[in-house]
Design a protein around this motif. Structure first.
Motif, PDB file in Angstrom:
ATOM      1  N   ALA A 514       0.816  -1.218   0.000  1.00 23.15           N
ATOM      2  CA  ALA A 514       0.000   0.000   0.000  1.00 23.15           C
ATOM      3  C   ALA A 514       0.850   1.269   0.000  1.00 23.15           C
ATOM      4  O   ALA A 514       0.547   2.228   0.690  1.00 23.15           O
ATOM      5  N   GLY A 515       1.962   1.272  -0.758  1.00 23.57           N
ATOM      6  CA  GLY A 515       2.748   2.481  -0.924  1.00 23.57           C
ATOM      7  C   GLY A 515       3.795   2.734   0.128  1.00 23.57           C
ATOM      8  O   GLY A 515       4.498   3.752   0.070  1.00 23.57           O
ATOM      9  N   ALA A 516       3.952   1.855   1.146  1.00 22.04           N
ATOM     10  CA  ALA A 516       4.914   2.110   2.212  1.00 22.04           C
ATOM     11  C   ALA A 516       5.475   0.795   2.739  1.00 22.04           C
ATOM     12  O   ALA A 516       4.922  -0.285   2.510  1.00 22.04           O
ATOM     13  N   ALA A 517       6.579   0.913   3.446  1.00 22.31           N
ATOM     14  CA  ALA A 517       7.197  -0.232   4.105  1.00 22.31           C
ATOM     15  C   ALA A 517       7.283   0.055   5.597  1.00 22.31           C
ATOM     16  O   ALA A 517       7.360   1.213   6.020  1.00 22.31           O
ATOM     17  N   GLU A 518       7.271  -1.011   6.394  1.00 23.06           N
ATOM     18  CA  GLU A 518       7.382  -0.830   7.838  1.00 23.06           C
ATOM     19  C   GLU A 518       8.150  -1.992   8.443  1.00 23.06           C
ATOM     20  O   GLU A 518       8.197  -3.087   7.872  1.00 23.06           O
ATOM     21  N   LEU A 519       8.731  -1.711   9.588  1.00 18.56           N
ATOM     22  CA  LEU A 519       9.406  -2.753  10.341  1.00 18.56           C
ATOM     23  C   LEU A 519       8.359  -3.421  11.228  1.00 18.56           C
ATOM     24  O   LEU A 519       8.056  -2.949  12.326  1.00 18.56           O
ATOM     25  N   ALA A 520       7.780  -4.508  10.738  1.00 19.80           N
ATOM     26  CA  ALA A 520       6.707  -5.180  11.462  1.00 19.80           C
ATOM     27  C   ALA A 520       7.228  -5.924  12.682  1.00 19.80           C
ATOM     28  O   ALA A 520       6.515  -6.081  13.673  1.00 19.80           O
ATOM     29  N   LEU A 521       8.461  -6.387  12.625  1.00 19.47           N
ATOM     30  CA  LEU A 521       9.059  -7.111  13.745  1.00 19.47           C
ATOM     31  C   LEU A 521      10.517  -6.690  13.879  1.00 19.47           C
ATOM     32  O   LEU A 521      11.355  -7.096  13.088  1.00 19.47           O
ATOM     33  N   PRO A 522      10.848  -5.839  14.846  1.00 18.03           N
ATOM     34  CA  PRO A 522      12.250  -5.482  15.050  1.00 18.03           C
ATOM     35  C   PRO A 522      13.069  -6.723  15.374  1.00 18.03           C
ATOM     36  O   PRO A 522      12.540  -7.686  15.943  1.00 18.03           O
ATOM     37  N   PRO A 523      14.337  -6.758  15.001  1.00 21.67           N
ATOM     38  CA  PRO A 523      15.173  -7.923  15.295  1.00 21.67           C
ATOM     39  C   PRO A 523      15.081  -8.317  16.760  1.00 21.67           C
ATOM     40  O   PRO A 523      15.308  -7.501  17.652  1.00 21.67           O
ATOM     41  N   THR A 524      14.723  -9.564  16.998  1.00 18.87           N
ATOM     42  CA  THR A 524      14.393  -9.985  18.353  1.00 18.87           C
ATOM     43  C   THR A 524      14.513 -11.490  18.477  1.00 18.87           C
ATOM     44  O   THR A 524      14.590 -12.205  17.484  1.00 18.87           O
ATOM     45  N   ILE A 525      14.513 -11.973  19.718  1.00 18.76           N
ATOM     46  CA  ILE A 525      14.362 -13.395  19.994  1.00 18.76           C
ATOM     47  C   ILE A 525      13.116 -13.630  20.838  1.00 18.76           C
ATOM     48  O   ILE A 525      12.911 -14.705  21.376  1.00 18.76           O
ATOM     49  N   SER A 526      12.276 -12.615  20.954  1.00 16.32           N
ATOM     50  CA  SER A 526      11.035 -12.726  21.711  1.00 16.32           C
ATOM     51  C   SER A 526       9.960 -13.334  20.821  1.00 16.32           C
ATOM     52  O   SER A 526       9.299 -12.639  20.047  1.00 16.32           O
ATOM     53  N   VAL A 527       9.756 -14.619  20.935  1.00 17.86           N
ATOM     54  CA  VAL A 527       8.848 -15.302  20.027  1.00 17.86           C
ATOM     55  C   VAL A 527       7.380 -14.980  20.308  1.00 17.86           C
ATOM     56  O   VAL A 527       6.548 -15.039  19.411  1.00 17.86           O
ATOM     57  N   GLU A 528       7.048 -14.655  21.559  1.00 22.34           N
ATOM     58  CA  GLU A 528       5.658 -14.340  21.863  1.00 22.34           C
ATOM     59  C   GLU A 528       5.226 -13.059  21.155  1.00 22.34           C
ATOM     60  O   GLU A 528       4.157 -12.989  20.547  1.00 22.34           O
ATOM     61  N   ALA A 529       6.068 -12.019  21.240  1.00 26.61           N
ATOM     62  CA  ALA A 529       5.747 -10.773  20.545  1.00 26.61           C
ATOM     63  C   ALA A 529       5.717 -10.999  19.037  1.00 26.61           C
ATOM     64  O   ALA A 529       4.865 -10.446  18.326  1.00 26.61           O
ATOM     65  N   ALA A 530       6.635 -11.811  18.544  1.00 29.09           N
ATOM     66  CA  ALA A 530       6.677 -12.081  17.111  1.00 29.09           C
ATOM     67  C   ALA A 530       5.416 -12.778  16.633  1.00 29.09           C
ATOM     68  O   ALA A 530       4.840 -12.426  15.598  1.00 29.09           O
ATOM     69  N   ALA A 531       4.959 -13.773  17.377  1.00 33.60           N
ATOM     70  CA  ALA A 531       3.773 -14.515  16.971  1.00 33.60           C
ATOM     71  C   ALA A 531       2.558 -13.600  16.887  1.00 33.60           C
ATOM     72  O   ALA A 531       1.759 -13.687  15.957  1.00 33.60           O
TER      73      ALA A 531
END
Length: 649
Positions: A514-531
């Motif tokens: 939709a015309g833009a990019a975003e960092l949906a998941l910052p580099p992490t090892i937190s799998v709960e936040a990632a899920a």
């Protein structure tokens, strides 16, 4: 300045009880405190030390030996000195502590030159018969966590260097705090903590106001504020000491043991550690309550503290415990009461559900906020995560310790010797002897041992494994919006994240749509936040490929500054179309030119009979590998990443 009083902390009843029970019975195995930042975790732990009874030690013993039962293997023994009393210690272990600082070190120079064992004790020795506190324990290197938990379980610490071994008693209450958003502990390490407590800040305005009121009063005059709670702290300390005295005489009947076994079996926990910890905790709670026998209520409290972190099957499972399941298990295993002539009926206390723990995380937390979204926007959930195949970055790095790619590390197998100018890691005995031996005559050696100089010392060059950064750059535009396709992409990212969690990697996710990019998941090892974030990822709109690549370049640039030794791999998941903005194709090619130094893989998601081959062109501009895929299958995605890196190796 006096520390913040333990009894002045508002709320946190579960944490208060877990800390007290661990102080009464160190054999429980310590406490892991999980919670968001700013919830008084560290404040309560530091205040606990002031409540513990004084300990009697042998004067001059660096290992705090008990005069009544001195350690026969104590490096400072045998003991003949007088006994003294001192306060129990709180020893804090920094996240960046070296192994020698934790377990102690041997002076190799004196061992070779004088033939004596000169052992300098570490933090484990200082914590003996006290508290050992590790803030942000989830950020501590795995081998140090293993060392701590082994010492806590065995009650001893052992140092072995080049054939010389030293062992000493190390019995302490281990307390770790962590913010789950910064990454999880491995399940093997999580299970080794006796109890766990989830803490969260209160949502009650009155309670929050009281927290601020007390904190401001403490900061204005710490001594005056703390003196107001002296009597309450003293009363609590006396109760802890009384419970410690009662603990050895508390009975654990067979019926209570069967209840504990029934509860642990009903939650399908692995191994027997849960049963043992629950039993010890129930005994400690009975002593704390002044009872001579373990009751159903003691088992109920113990299970709530000992089982939540043991019932998790994988890092995506939310912590917590099912209250109804617990009550049913207690009822199923409760022995029938014998009838009595004038009994008015069964008692009302033991089976009644009590208030739920304030720190429980529930069944997964809040869902992402909804909204109208953009026209054509879709939300597709992730498929079932799978076991990802192992992939490794080519070459030998120098990154943070992990379990993925080859790297020069502080531990691991010895592959060479560092030059004399490099004082890193552990001394290499053989190389040191070889360096010193030719000079013994010239140095006037006349007796046993070697005459050493600092320039003789050589240090081992060791090779182990490092952690890596895998950054996914995923096209979430309308052309990728087929539900099955995005479900497989999300499943692949979650699966590789789960694998990275086990191997101490970082994984990040950039999306563009939709015309833009975003960092949906910052580099992490937190799998709960990632899920949570990946499951809510929307699709739809045009394809801003250039913006996605530019955002990936920005993220990698920042990570290079933040974590310069962690080597990255870029995985671009797209059909190669660039349809957003003027000169979309040219700008995409220019953006790709910024990423040519990064190892990259382009997953081609183009389908249908008429294919444009745009993803293959993108791979050429990136200098990476093009992997054509009929569809974005999770197993194909993970396998292609492994294949690409395996061939590079």
């Amino acid at each position: 300045m006096r520390p913040y009083p333990f009894t002045a902390v508002v709320g946190m009843q579960d944490l208060r009880l877990a800390l007290v029970l661990s102080a009464i019975s160190p054999a429980i195995g310590g406490v892991l405190v999980r919670g968001e930042k700013g919830t008084a975790k560290s404040t309560m732990v530091r205040a606990l030390a002031g409540l513990l009874p004084e300990v009697e030690v042998v004067e001059g013993c660096r290992f705090s030996c008990d005069p009544a039962r001195p350690d026969p293997a104590c490096p400072d023994g045998p003991h003949a000195g007088p006994a003294i009393r001192r306060p129990a210690r709180l020893v804090e272990l920094p996240v960046g502590a070296a192994e020698d600082r934790v377990i102690g070190s041997l002076n190799l120079e004196r061992a070779l030159a004088e033939g004596v064992t000169d052992y300098q004790p570490g933090l484990l020795a200082a914590a003996h018969r006290g508290l050992l506190y590790v803030d942000e324990v989830n950020l501590l290197h795995d081998h140090l966590v293993d060392t701590l938990l082994d010492a806590a379980a065995m009650g001893r610490a052992t140092v072995e260097r080049e054939g010389v071994s030293v062992s000493h008693a190390a019995r302490f209450v281990l307390i770790g705090t962590m913010n789950p958003e910064e990454g999880e502990l491995r399940p093997q390490l999580l299970d080794r903590f006796g109890l766990t407590v989830e803490v969260a800040s209160s949502r009650d305005p009155e309670q929050r106001a009281e927290v601020v009121r007390r904190r401001l009063a403490y900061e204005a005059d710490p001594d005056a504020f703390a003196s107001k709670y002296d009597s309450e702290d003293a009363a609590l300390a006396a109760e802890i000491e009384a419970a410690q005295q009662l603990l050895p005489s508390v009975g654990l009947a067979d019926d209570a043991l069967r209840q504990i076994a029934e509860v642990c079996a009903s939650f399908d926990v692995d191994g027997m550690r849960a049963d043992i910890v629950t039993a010890r905790t129930a005994v400690a709670h009975a002593a704390w309550s002044g009872r001579a026998e373990v009751s159903t209520e003691d088992i109920r409290v113990a299970a709530r503290l000992a089982l939540p972190h043991r019932r998790r099957r994988n890092p995506f499972d939310a912590p917590g415990i099912d209250e109804e399941q617990l009550e049913q298990a207690l009822r199923d295993a409760e022995p029938p009461e014998p009838p009595e002539p004038d009994d008015d009926g069964p008692g009302s206390g033991s089976d009644a559900p009590s208030e739920p723990s304030s720190g429980e995380a529930g069944d997964g937390g809040e869902q992402p906020a909804g909204g109208a979204g953009e026209p054509g926007e879709q939300r597709t959930g992730a498929g079932t995560p799978f076991r990802a195949r192992v992939f490794r970055v080519a070459g030998v790095g120098e990154g943070e310790r992990g379990r993925r790619s080859r790297a020069v590390t502080e531990s691991g197998r010895t592959v060479g010797v560092q030059p004399p100018s490099v004082r890193a890691g552990k001394p290499h005995l053989v190389a040191t002897l070889q360096a010193a031996a030719p000079h013994q005559s010239g140095r006037g050696r006349s007796g046993p041992g070697l005459v050493l100089r600092k320039g003789d010392l050589r240090y081992a060059r060791r090779e182990g494994n490092e952690g890596n950064l895998v950054l996914f750059c995923v096209d979430a535009s309308g052309s990728m919006g087929a539900k099955a396709r995005m479900r497989e992409v999300k499943a692949a990212v979650l699966s590789l994240l789960l694998d990275a969690y086990q191997r101490r990697d970082k994984v990040g996710l950039v999306t563009f749509r939709a015309g833009a990019a975003e960092l949906a998941l910052p580099p992490t090892i937190s799998v709960e936040a990632a899920a949570t974030r990946l499951d809510a990822l929307p699709t739809g709109g045009r394809t801003p490929l250039a913006e996605g690549l530019l955002e990936a370049a920005r993220v990698l640039r920042i990570e290079q500054l933040r974590d310069p030794r962690r080597r990255p791999l870029l995985v671009v998941v797209t059909d190669g179309r660039a349809t957003s903005g003027p000169d979309a194709v040219r700008r995409s090619q220019a953006a790709a030119g910024l990423l040519t130094e990064v190892t990259s893989v382009v997953m081609d998601c183009e389908t249908g009979r008429m294919r444009l081959g745009l993803a293959a062109e993108l791979a050429e501009h990136l200098g990476g590998e093009h992997v054509p895929l009929g569809e974005v299958a999770a197993d194909s995605l993970a396998g292609a990443v492994k294949s690409r890196l395996g061939r590079a190796a």
